[in-house]
Scaffold this motif. Structure first.
Motif, PDB file in Angstrom:
ATOM      1  N   ILE A 130      19.227  45.720  33.425  1.00 22.44           N
ATOM      2  CA  ILE A 130      20.213  44.714  33.063  1.00 22.44           C
ATOM      3  C   ILE A 130      21.539  45.101  33.707  1.00 22.44           C
ATOM      4  O   ILE A 130      21.802  46.293  33.902  1.00 22.44           O
ATOM      5  N   ILE A 131      22.328  44.093  34.066  1.00 21.76           N
ATOM      6  CA  ILE A 131      23.621  44.344  34.706  1.00 21.76           C
ATOM      7  C   ILE A 131      24.752  43.899  33.778  1.00 21.76           C
ATOM      8  O   ILE A 131      24.686  42.821  33.188  1.00 21.76           O
ATOM      9  N   PHE A 132      25.763  44.734  33.671  1.00 17.56           N
ATOM     10  CA  PHE A 132      27.006  44.361  32.989  1.00 17.56           C
ATOM     11  C   PHE A 132      28.054  44.242  34.096  1.00 17.56           C
ATOM     12  O   PHE A 132      28.635  45.230  34.529  1.00 17.56           O
ATOM     13  N   PRO A 133      28.306  43.017  34.584  1.00 15.90           N
ATOM     14  CA  PRO A 133      29.258  42.856  35.694  1.00 15.90           C
ATOM     15  C   PRO A 133      30.700  42.848  35.194  1.00 15.90           C
ATOM     16  O   PRO A 133      31.253  41.806  34.849  1.00 15.90           O
ATOM     17  N   VAL A 134      31.309  44.012  35.165  1.00 17.26           N
ATOM     18  CA  VAL A 134      32.690  44.118  34.691  1.00 17.26           C
ATOM     19  C   VAL A 134      33.608  43.852  35.888  1.00 17.26           C
ATOM     20  O   VAL A 134      34.328  44.721  36.369  1.00 17.26           O
ATOM     21  N   LEU A 135      33.545  42.619  36.356  1.00 12.38           N
ATOM     22  CA  LEU A 135      34.286  42.190  37.537  1.00 12.38           C
ATOM     23  C   LEU A 135      35.250  41.081  37.131  1.00 12.38           C
ATOM     24  O   LEU A 135      34.860  40.154  36.420  1.00 12.38           O
ATOM     25  N   HIS A 136      36.476  41.166  37.594  1.00 15.98           N
ATOM     26  CA  HIS A 136      37.482  40.166  37.261  1.00 15.98           C
ATOM     27  C   HIS A 136      37.929  39.457  38.533  1.00 15.98           C
ATOM     28  O   HIS A 136      38.140  40.086  39.569  1.00 15.98           O
ATOM     29  N   GLY A 137      38.068  38.149  38.457  1.00 18.53           N
ATOM     30  CA  GLY A 137      38.609  37.394  39.574  1.00 18.53           C
ATOM     31  C   GLY A 137      37.560  36.940  40.568  1.00 18.53           C
ATOM     32  O   GLY A 137      36.349  37.052  40.335  1.00 18.53           O
ATOM     33  N   PRO A 138      37.997  36.409  41.723  1.00 17.10           N
ATOM     34  CA  PRO A 138      37.073  35.900  42.740  1.00 17.10           C
ATOM     35  C   PRO A 138      36.120  36.969  43.246  1.00 17.10           C
ATOM     36  O   PRO A 138      36.402  38.168  43.183  1.00 17.10           O
TER      37      PRO A 138
END
Length: 378
Positions: free
Chosen positions: A111-119
């Motif tokens: 499973i992935i937790f995409p802790v990415l903000h913005g474009p």
């Protein structure tokens, strides 16, 4: 026989101007994940878009350096660098593609937790990749992520549901640069000062300014145009900034108590959020019971309007004079440090930081399992 721990790939960094904010959020998430149930696999994305795994991507991104895992001899003999390998995200049937060679590969993450903000991370791009390799991930899907990132399209979706918003005008950077005088005149004819100027696709208040006159309006449009081809100009209101956290899938969602941001600057800009310790977070917000219920209902409606999943933070404006609530925007991957507004609102509502992360992982697995029910052949 003990059960194998689920491997959680925590994805952080990215090409966005919010790269550094992502690193801070990811550190908190990785520290708080229950290590008795989950194995953390850190996955970094450099500012130029290269993906990093193995070693300590967090330390390497923080230092601004990354040593290639390939031997120097192999690097010397290869005419071209190895292709970015996305197969490590997939399951047991995945094949690794490096320099055109194929080989079977054991699963690296469950499973992935995409802790990415913005474009290029929060806008549906990474979500689409994860859908392609058929792996569960925390947060909204492609549609809600893309809608939430593009303020103009998001406003259209809210308008279709008759949700209250402040008056606004959208325009293209190309028109602003070609006809600046005409654009300024049209904006002044449609909206009173003060106005807020924003890039349509950006978060964390990057590129946002408040204009009190034509000179500041022109400067704000110039600044916003550095970040996106689409620009948004909104009518300013004398408003209180109210934020709510939403959690859940489909229409089975919970909304937290509201919080209020009292900015130290004239508005809650990037400096007030991350650089200066001069803003206050009031949790819960000092609202009447009736306004609290109205704010929660509006946050829920905004989430459902975009087909949200997993989590989002909904930001509202409360006009001081009329006490009318307006939707400001929705953030589908809000800041996630232990002191960020999203988790702090849940903590005040009875859900601690570690338990919140656990719940988000459960929601991601449940949503993925539901998607597997879809028939893909006739």
């Amino acid at each position: 026989m003990s059960r194998r721990k689920l491997r959680v790939g925590v994805l952080f960094g990215g090409k966005s101007s919010e790269h550094d904010v992502s690193l801070v959020s990811a550190r908190s998430v990785m520290a708080a994940i229950d290590k008795t149930r989950y194995e953390v696999v850190p996955i970094g994305i450099e500012r130029d878009g290269h993906w990093l795994r193995g070693g300590d991507p967090m330390a390497q991104l923080t230092a601004g350096e990354y040593a290639s895992p390939l031997p120097a001899a192999q690097l010397a003999q290869d005419a071209a660098p190895p292709r970015v390998d996305f197969a490590f995200l997939a399951g047991e049937t995945a094949v690794q593609l490096v320099n055109g060679a194929s080989s079977p590969m054991a699963p690296q993450v469950d499973i992935i937790f995409p802790v990415l903000h913005g474009p290029m991370g929060e806008d549906g791009t990474v979500q689409g990749l994860l859908d392609l390799v058929n792996i569960p991930y925390v947060g909204c899907g492609v549609l809600a992520s893309a809608l939430g990132m593009d303020k103009l399209v998001c406003k259209a979706a809210f308008a279709a549901q008759r949700l209250p918003q402040v008056p606004y005008v959208g325009l293209l950077r190309r028109r602003w640069e070609a006809e600046p005088d005409a654009v300024l005149a049209e904006l002044e004819a449609q909206l009173p000062y003060p106005m807020f100027v924003k890039p349509a696709n950006m978060g964390s208040s990057v590129g946002i300014s408040k204009a009190h006159n034509r000179l500041e309006l022109a400067a704000g449009l110039h600044e916003a145009a550095r970040y996106d081809r689409k620009l948004v100009v909104e009518q300013g209101v004398d408003g209180r900034e109210i934020e709510l956290s939403v959690l859940g899938n489909d229409d089975d969602v919970l909304v937290s108590l509201p919080g209020e941001v009292v900015p130290g600057n004239e508005f809650y800009d990037y400096a007030a959020k991350y650089l200066l310790d001069n803003s206050q977070l009031l949790i819960p917000a000092p609202l009447t019971p009736a306004l609290t219920q109205e704010a929660q209902a509006l946050a829920r409606a905004a989430y459902l309007a975009l087909d949200g999943a997993g989590l989002a933070r909904v930001d509202l404006l409360l006009d001081r004079g009329s006490e009318r609530l307006f939707i400001n925007e929705i953030n589908t991957m809000p800041g996630f440090t232990s002191i960020s507004m999203y988790p702090k609102l849940w903590e005040a509502s009875g859900l601690a930081y570690g338990a919140l992360i656990e719940r988000l992982l459960e929601l991601a697995l449940a949503r993925h399992a539901d998607r597997q029910r879809n028939v893909t052949t006739r």
